[in-house]
Motif scaffolding. Sequence first.
Motif, PDB file in Angstrom:
ATOM      1  N   PHE A 230       1.745   7.609   8.446  1.00  0.00           N
ATOM      2  CA  PHE A 230       2.477   8.541   7.600  1.00  0.00           C
ATOM      3  C   PHE A 230       2.351   9.945   8.182  1.00  0.00           C
ATOM      4  O   PHE A 230       1.582  10.186   9.126  1.00  0.00           O
ATOM      5  CB  PHE A 230       1.967   8.498   6.154  1.00  0.00           C
ATOM      6  CG  PHE A 230       0.530   8.918   5.987  1.00  0.00           C
ATOM      7  CD1 PHE A 230       0.193  10.221   5.659  1.00  0.00           C
ATOM      8  CD2 PHE A 230      -0.499   7.996   6.145  1.00  0.00           C
ATOM      9  CE1 PHE A 230      -1.125  10.608   5.500  1.00  0.00           C
ATOM     10  CE2 PHE A 230      -1.825   8.364   5.988  1.00  0.00           C
ATOM     11  CZ  PHE A 230      -2.138   9.676   5.665  1.00  0.00           C
ATOM     12  N   ARG A 231       3.117  10.856   7.605  1.00  0.00           N
ATOM     13  CA  ARG A 231       3.103  12.250   8.053  1.00  0.00           C
ATOM     14  C   ARG A 231       2.728  13.161   6.895  1.00  0.00           C
ATOM     15  O   ARG A 231       3.097  12.899   5.748  1.00  0.00           O
ATOM     16  CB  ARG A 231       4.478  12.659   8.597  1.00  0.00           C
ATOM     17  CG  ARG A 231       4.911  11.899   9.828  1.00  0.00           C
ATOM     18  CD  ARG A 231       6.322  12.290  10.238  1.00  0.00           C
ATOM     19  NE  ARG A 231       6.384  13.669  10.701  1.00  0.00           N
ATOM     20  CZ  ARG A 231       7.516  14.296  11.021  1.00  0.00           C
ATOM     21  NH1 ARG A 231       8.672  13.659  10.907  1.00  0.00           N
ATOM     22  NH2 ARG A 231       7.506  15.545  11.437  1.00  0.00           N
ATOM     23  N   ILE A 232       1.999  14.206   7.201  1.00  0.00           N
ATOM     24  CA  ILE A 232       1.699  15.267   6.236  1.00  0.00           C
ATOM     25  C   ILE A 232       2.515  16.486   6.637  1.00  0.00           C
ATOM     26  O   ILE A 232       2.434  16.954   7.780  1.00  0.00           O
ATOM     27  CB  ILE A 232       0.196  15.578   6.206  1.00  0.00           C
ATOM     28  CG1 ILE A 232      -0.562  14.412   5.561  1.00  0.00           C
ATOM     29  CG2 ILE A 232      -0.074  16.873   5.458  1.00  0.00           C
ATOM     30  CD1 ILE A 232      -2.053  14.627   5.458  1.00  0.00           C
ATOM     31  N   LEU A 233       3.312  16.977   5.696  1.00  0.00           N
ATOM     32  CA  LEU A 233       4.238  18.067   5.978  1.00  0.00           C
ATOM     33  C   LEU A 233       4.101  19.163   4.930  1.00  0.00           C
ATOM     34  O   LEU A 233       3.623  18.922   3.814  1.00  0.00           O
ATOM     35  CB  LEU A 233       5.679  17.545   5.996  1.00  0.00           C
ATOM     36  CG  LEU A 233       5.977  16.457   7.037  1.00  0.00           C
ATOM     37  CD1 LEU A 233       7.277  15.746   6.704  1.00  0.00           C
ATOM     38  CD2 LEU A 233       6.041  17.057   8.429  1.00  0.00           C
ATOM     39  N   THR A 234       4.529  20.348   5.292  1.00  0.00           N
ATOM     40  CA  THR A 234       4.550  21.482   4.373  1.00  0.00           C
ATOM     41  C   THR A 234       5.935  21.607   3.760  1.00  0.00           C
ATOM     42  O   THR A 234       6.944  21.432   4.452  1.00  0.00           O
ATOM     43  CB  THR A 234       4.194  22.786   5.106  1.00  0.00           C
ATOM     44  OG1 THR A 234       2.909  22.641   5.720  1.00  0.00           O
ATOM     45  CG2 THR A 234       4.153  23.963   4.143  1.00  0.00           C
TER      46      THR A 234
ATOM     47  N   LEU B 186       0.852  -1.187   0.000  1.00  0.00           N
ATOM     48  CA  LEU B 186       0.000   0.000   0.000  1.00  0.00           C
ATOM     49  C   LEU B 186       0.888   1.237   0.000  1.00  0.00           C
ATOM     50  O   LEU B 186       1.870   1.310   0.740  1.00  0.00           O
ATOM     51  CB  LEU B 186      -0.929   0.013   1.213  1.00  0.00           C
ATOM     52  CG  LEU B 186      -1.915   1.181   1.295  1.00  0.00           C
ATOM     53  CD1 LEU B 186      -3.277   0.704   1.793  1.00  0.00           C
ATOM     54  CD2 LEU B 186      -1.398   2.284   2.212  1.00  0.00           C
ATOM     55  N   VAL B 187       0.543   2.208  -0.849  1.00  0.00           N
ATOM     56  CA  VAL B 187       1.296   3.453  -0.952  1.00  0.00           C
ATOM     57  C   VAL B 187       0.307   4.611  -0.934  1.00  0.00           C
ATOM     58  O   VAL B 187      -0.727   4.559  -1.607  1.00  0.00           O
ATOM     59  CB  VAL B 187       2.141   3.510  -2.246  1.00  0.00           C
ATOM     60  CG1 VAL B 187       2.885   4.837  -2.336  1.00  0.00           C
ATOM     61  CG2 VAL B 187       3.121   2.347  -2.292  1.00  0.00           C
ATOM     62  N   VAL B 188       0.612   5.640  -0.160  1.00  0.00           N
ATOM     63  CA  VAL B 188      -0.176   6.870  -0.154  1.00  0.00           C
ATOM     64  C   VAL B 188       0.661   7.953  -0.817  1.00  0.00           C
ATOM     65  O   VAL B 188       1.760   8.275  -0.353  1.00  0.00           O
ATOM     66  CB  VAL B 188      -0.569   7.289   1.277  1.00  0.00           C
ATOM     67  CG1 VAL B 188      -1.370   8.587   1.242  1.00  0.00           C
ATOM     68  CG2 VAL B 188      -1.388   6.192   1.948  1.00  0.00           C
TER      69      VAL B 188
ATOM     70  N   ARG C 106       7.947   9.717  -1.316  1.00  0.00           N
ATOM     71  CA  ARG C 106       8.779   9.792  -0.126  1.00  0.00           C
ATOM     72  C   ARG C 106       8.232   8.799   0.888  1.00  0.00           C
ATOM     73  O   ARG C 106       7.023   8.720   1.086  1.00  0.00           O
ATOM     74  CB  ARG C 106       8.758  11.192   0.477  1.00  0.00           C
ATOM     75  CG  ARG C 106       9.599  12.216  -0.262  1.00  0.00           C
ATOM     76  CD  ARG C 106       9.113  12.457  -1.645  1.00  0.00           C
ATOM     77  NE  ARG C 106       9.628  13.688  -2.220  1.00  0.00           N
ATOM     78  CZ  ARG C 106       9.479  13.980  -3.485  1.00  0.00           C
ATOM     79  NH1 ARG C 106       8.874  13.148  -4.304  1.00  0.00           N
ATOM     80  NH2 ARG C 106       9.934  15.113  -3.955  1.00  0.00           N
ATOM     81  N   LYS C 107       9.085   8.072   1.517  1.00  0.00           N
ATOM     82  CA  LYS C 107       8.637   7.016   2.407  1.00  0.00           C
ATOM     83  C   LYS C 107       7.872   7.596   3.592  1.00  0.00           C
ATOM     84  O   LYS C 107       8.444   8.258   4.452  1.00  0.00           O
ATOM     85  CB  LYS C 107       9.837   6.215   2.907  1.00  0.00           C
ATOM     86  CG  LYS C 107       9.455   5.018   3.762  1.00  0.00           C
ATOM     87  CD  LYS C 107      10.669   4.237   4.188  1.00  0.00           C
ATOM     88  CE  LYS C 107      10.275   3.039   5.034  1.00  0.00           C
ATOM     89  NZ  LYS C 107      11.459   2.269   5.480  1.00  0.00           N
ATOM     90  N   ASN C 108       6.561   7.355   3.617  1.00  0.00           N
ATOM     91  CA  ASN C 108       5.683   7.739   4.727  1.00  0.00           C
ATOM     92  C   ASN C 108       5.712   9.230   5.030  1.00  0.00           C
ATOM     93  O   ASN C 108       5.353   9.648   6.128  1.00  0.00           O
ATOM     94  CB  ASN C 108       6.044   6.956   5.995  1.00  0.00           C
ATOM     95  CG  ASN C 108       5.836   5.470   5.822  1.00  0.00           C
ATOM     96  OD1 ASN C 108       5.203   5.035   4.876  1.00  0.00           O
ATOM     97  ND2 ASN C 108       6.373   4.688   6.719  1.00  0.00           N
TER      98      ASN C 108
END
Length: 509
Positions: free
Chosen positions: A240-244, A124-126, A138-140
């Motif tokens: 996973f992380r959401i980043l700016t 699974l990939v997001v 980018r990994k996670n």
Amino acid sequence: MFLACMRLSRFVQITLVLPFVKGDLAYRFLLFHFYIKTYSAMTKKKDTTIDEKLNDLDEQIKAFLDDIEDWKTNSDTTACEETGISGLDDNFGYVRESRYVDKGVTYFIPVNPKPEGEYKLEELVVFANEEDTYHERRKNKLYFKSDTKKVLRITMWIRKVTGNDPSNGVLFSLYREGCRVPVFKRLEQIDPDGFEYSFTYEDTGKLLPGRYFLLIGNMENDLEAKSPLEIMGTQLCYRFRILTEGTYLPKPKVRRVSVSRPDVQETVCGTSGKLDIKVALKGYIEDTYDFCAYCYNTDHQLIGKVETDAKLISKGSNTWLKFSLESAYIWVAGDYSLVFVYNEEPAYVFSFHLSSQAFVQCEVRELQPDSFHYLMVKYCEKKVVWQGRICKLPGMRNIRERFVSLIEETVFDELCRRKGVEITKRNKHFVMIGAESSIQPKVATCLSSMFSLGNIQMDEVDATSLITSKNSLNPYEEVNTLMSNRLDSTIFLKQFSALLSPNGFTGVT
């Protein structure tokens, strides 16, 4: 803030300080009810001991906390419905589990309709948006511009469990760490005979920078899964992380840097041991920042890369970041450059000389968008052709510098296009100097691809065949034929020195 004082005896008094949400009448009523109920129960039992009164108080507190938990559950469910997120019991075939504690936080998560999942998950990939490719992910870690709508593209490779066709869909539930209810829930009916499945989620302002986890129901890890997911309750869990992106964030200010070898190592030179890096950043750094570092030698060869997932430590007016850099290569005495990156934005280069000394002096230099190390990390490290062998092979300093200069020219051409200015036309020919060998055509093909000449076809021609003309009326017929319609291919001329002989085309350029 609600303050409740209760005297248990002449010498013992308990004071409860209980927070509440301002303006929330239901919460305030519960607190008031708890105070009156506890006070009444304890004043009626005048003949009881202090221990008995404390036990009564403990029971009252437990009952009060249960009431608060029930109230917050109903409140969260109401908020979930008001924001357009349907409840878990909306004919999905899933039921709500009472509680699941993860990292000290209680979440409400779904339970599979059946004890075992009806699908097997291989991977699974997001992705951060619909344009991202598998090689660019980018990994996670998903990076977004601060001024654009966030779109998550969830792709998975699955197969059904042998036997009957699945009778239930796959439920996806996305949670932000620390929030009890999901950001969104989505039931997908998946073709049982398919293999790859994707869907997108367009954010409506809920995906703030932070840590998230995606729960997948009715699914099990495949025995041959590349990266098996962890299990949370009956669900598979993908974190996973959401980043700016760093260009939209203030650049952290580096105050000082230290590089040293661990105490257990007598020396790092001549070994593939690790180096300990400590970076002092000015002020408080939020968890929405993510750091990594690339280490290069004097040939710009990538010696090591580290993802600094370590926890930031605030001490005084500084925030300390500590990480260890390991290399698959042997450390040799010499100069090294450590490129410090935050949220995929190269910010600083730490230059140091490695020797037998335990501690190493570092020179800190801030990078600019036209700096060599900035271009190398910002653009080259994202190129598949660079990631393969170019950045890791020993030597090749000139080739790496040429590659970076081409990136710089590409960035300049893009600026010209945006401003409506004609781009610069450059000479795309290059000469390889060295002994003739059978490997040269392969090297030339790789260089053509690496230098982005845009030509896929490679034609190999022996230059000696061009010296002897077969047409006395037109001695350049072979050359003209060779050079016509060459827009989509590259010519590799071997034995090129034959054209420079007295019988060659010395006057032709």
